[in-house]
Design a protein around this motif. Structure first.
Motif, mmCIF file in Angstrom:
data_model
loop_
_atom_site.group_PDB
_atom_site.id
_atom_site.type_symbol
_atom_site.label_atom_id
_atom_site.label_comp_id
_atom_site.label_asym_id
_atom_site.label_seq_id
_atom_site.Cartn_x
_atom_site.Cartn_y
_atom_site.Cartn_z
ATOM 1 N N HIS A 10 16.539 2.264 11.501
ATOM 2 C CA HIS A 10 15.301 1.877 10.824
ATOM 3 C C HIS A 10 14.350 3.069 10.683
ATOM 4 C CE1 HIS A 10 16.410 -2.398 11.766
ATOM 5 N NE2 HIS A 10 15.879 -2.553 10.569
ATOM 6 N N THR A 17 15.199 1.862 6.544
ATOM 7 C CA THR A 17 13.786 2.269 6.556
ATOM 8 C C THR A 17 13.070 1.729 5.329
ATOM 9 O OG1 THR A 17 14.365 4.309 7.717
ATOM 10 C CG2 THR A 17 12.196 4.222 6.675
ATOM 11 N N HIS A 18 13.673 1.933 4.171
ATOM 12 C CA HIS A 18 13.034 1.499 2.924
ATOM 13 C C HIS A 18 12.903 -0.017 2.873
ATOM 14 C CE1 HIS A 18 12.738 5.286 0.571
ATOM 15 N NE2 HIS A 18 13.667 5.683 1.439
ATOM 16 N N ILE A 21 9.997 -1.048 5.208
ATOM 17 C CA ILE A 21 8.701 -0.721 4.607
ATOM 18 C C ILE A 21 8.375 -1.685 3.474
ATOM 19 C CG2 ILE A 21 7.482 1.011 3.218
ATOM 20 C CD1 ILE A 21 8.917 3.145 4.936
ATOM 21 N N LYS A 22 9.356 -1.958 2.628
ATOM 22 C CA LYS A 22 9.117 -2.840 1.470
ATOM 23 C C LYS A 22 8.918 -4.296 1.906
ATOM 24 C CE LYS A 22 12.697 -3.630 -1.084
ATOM 25 N NZ LYS A 22 12.973 -5.091 -0.955
ATOM 26 N N LEU A 25 5.936 -3.894 5.779
ATOM 27 C CA LEU A 25 4.674 -3.145 5.722
ATOM 28 C C LEU A 25 4.007 -3.246 4.358
ATOM 29 C CD1 LEU A 25 5.792 -0.008 7.777
ATOM 30 C CD2 LEU A 25 4.500 -1.994 8.570
ATOM 31 N N LEU A 26 4.729 -2.941 3.299
ATOM 32 C CA LEU A 26 4.120 -3.015 1.967
ATOM 33 C C LEU A 26 3.780 -4.452 1.592
ATOM 34 C CD1 LEU A 26 3.193 -1.473 -0.514
ATOM 35 C CD2 LEU A 26 5.506 -1.688 -1.441
ATOM 36 N N ASN A 30 -0.188 -4.467 1.170
ATOM 37 C CA ASN A 30 -0.170 -4.025 -0.222
ATOM 38 C C ASN A 30 -1.566 -3.837 -0.818
ATOM 39 O OD1 ASN A 30 0.880 -3.340 -2.714
ATOM 40 N ND2 ASN A 30 1.157 -5.473 -3.356
ATOM 41 N N LEU A 37 3.685 4.385 -2.504
ATOM 42 C CA LEU A 37 4.373 4.942 -1.332
ATOM 43 C C LEU A 37 4.579 6.446 -1.464
ATOM 44 C CD1 LEU A 37 7.029 2.134 -0.652
ATOM 45 C CD2 LEU A 37 4.828 2.497 0.493
ATOM 46 N N THR A 125 -1.790 4.850 3.574
ATOM 47 C CA THR A 125 -0.638 5.714 3.804
ATOM 48 C C THR A 125 -0.153 5.506 5.238
ATOM 49 O OG1 THR A 125 0.215 7.990 3.555
ATOM 50 C CG2 THR A 125 -1.940 7.735 4.601
ATOM 51 N N ASP A 127 3.477 6.015 8.283
ATOM 52 C CA ASP A 127 4.763 6.568 8.679
ATOM 53 C C ASP A 127 5.414 5.594 9.653
ATOM 54 O OD1 ASP A 127 6.795 8.508 8.738
ATOM 55 O OD2 ASP A 127 5.996 9.383 10.573
ATOM 56 N N PHE A 128 6.733 5.654 9.742
ATOM 57 C CA PHE A 128 7.483 4.777 10.636
ATOM 58 C C PHE A 128 8.639 5.558 11.232
ATOM 59 C CE2 PHE A 128 10.500 1.527 11.907
ATOM 60 C CZ PHE A 128 9.684 0.523 12.421
#
Length: 335
Positions: A10, A17-18, A21-22, A25-26, A30, A37, A125, A127-128
């Motif tokens: 992850h 990861t993507h 995030i999608k 997180l996003l 949002n 991103l 913005t 990070d993960f």
């Protein structure tokens, strides 16, 4: 609800990861600035701004009254607010231990979303990262914040003078005791909750209405005593406070006595110390008391000429005690 655990993959920058995030997180955070991103958020500013950063490693992740997510948002918002800035944007970075349950991460992200949106702040913005099991304790968060300076006058220790009043915005030591009790599994029977709260709605309107606040700071690690020492040393002045005027809930006082801990050295996460010109202190106090977060605000003391760079507590017994700066943390990882 997802029940899987966070894997090292992850944090690889690849598909997992993507997707995280999608899908998390996003989806939760949002907004137009975050949505692309990009590697950096593009923000337009003409005014003077404040910029702050803070990292959060509190244990446990969830405690009475708050959690690491709410704490990460409120902590950075408060650092901006006491600098005289209206918080507007946050960055959000996670360092997650491999094996953390997804549900825990989701709960924390939900808390971050709810807290930031309730105070009109956007996460723009972030990070993960994921580290091997044992390389960190479950989850750490870093938040950075940007705010627009709105204070009518500069807030600086250089402007503090003898005669200025010290105002504390509310009851002390609640966060420290809440985390301590949860971490140690103590059933004190007092139901003490963290005071974790963002102070911008309390303090920003007062900064707009008055010009007599000279300096502000939130008494987090090290508590009220350490923060007052920081002010006294930086301003090269003395501070005299009255024990009887320090706001503290009876149950917090009782729990502190039971545990043998001085509440003046316990962390707060929803309080501020204000240094205010004597002529305006009454008005500022009145404005504070009109807000729920300031209803227990009090003038606890004054700036004095001597002894310089020291804080003196005038006790209820009529004696005096020097309040030194904290030398060792009684409860590490409090925030």
């Amino acid at each position: 609800m997802n029940s899987y655990k966070i894997l090292l993959d992850h944090g690889s920058g690849g598909r997992l990861t993507h997707n995280l995030i999608k899908d998390l997180l996003l989806k939760k955070l949002n907004n137009p600035i975050l949505r692309p991103l990009s590697d950096s958020a593009i923000i337009n500013y003409k005014e003077k701004i404040a910029f702050s950063t803070d990292s959060f490693v509190v244990s446990p992740l969830f405690f009475p009254g708050a959690d690491i997510g709410k704490l990460a948002v409120c902590g950075t918002l408060n650092d901006l607010t006491v600098a005289g800035a209206q918080p507007e944007y946050l960055s959000l970075a996670f360092i997650v231990e491999e094996g953390l349950e997804y549900n825990i991460l989701e709960k924390i992200v939900n808390s971050i979303t709810e807290t930031s949106r309730s105070f009109g702040v956007c996460v723009v913005t972030g990070d993960f990262k994921v580290v091997e099991k044992g390389a960190c304790d479950k989850l750490f968060i870093n938040t950075s914040g940007i705010g627009r300076i709105i204070s009518k006058n500069r807030l600086s220790v250089e402007d503090i003078k003898p005669g200025d009043k010290i105002i504390l915005t509310g009851n002390i030591a609640e966060h420290g005791l809440a985390v301590l009790a949860k971490r140690k599994g103590l059933d004190l029977g007092f139901d003490i909750k963290s005071d974790c709260a963002a102070l911008n709605d309390l303090l920003i309107p007062i900064l707009k209405k008055t010009d007599c606040i000279k300096f502000m700071r939130d008494p987090t690690r090290g508590g009220v005593a350490t923060t007052l020492n920081e002010i006294a040393i930086a301003a090269d002045i003395g501070i005299s406070i009255l024990e009887e005027q320090i706001p503290i809930a009876p149950k917090v006082k009782a729990a502190s006595e039971l545990l043998g801990i001085d509440p003046l050295y316990l962390a707060n996460e929803g309080k501020a110390i204000l240094v205010v010109a004597e002529k305006g202190a009454g008005r500022v106090l009145g404005l504070l008391k009109k807000h729920p977060l300031g209803r227990y605000a009090r003038i606890i003391g004054s700036v004095v000429k001597a002894p310089k760079m020291q804080v003196v507590l005038n006790t209820v017994l009529g004696s005096q005690r020097i309040l030194d700066m904290l030398t060792s943390e009684p409860l590490p990882r409090i925030c």
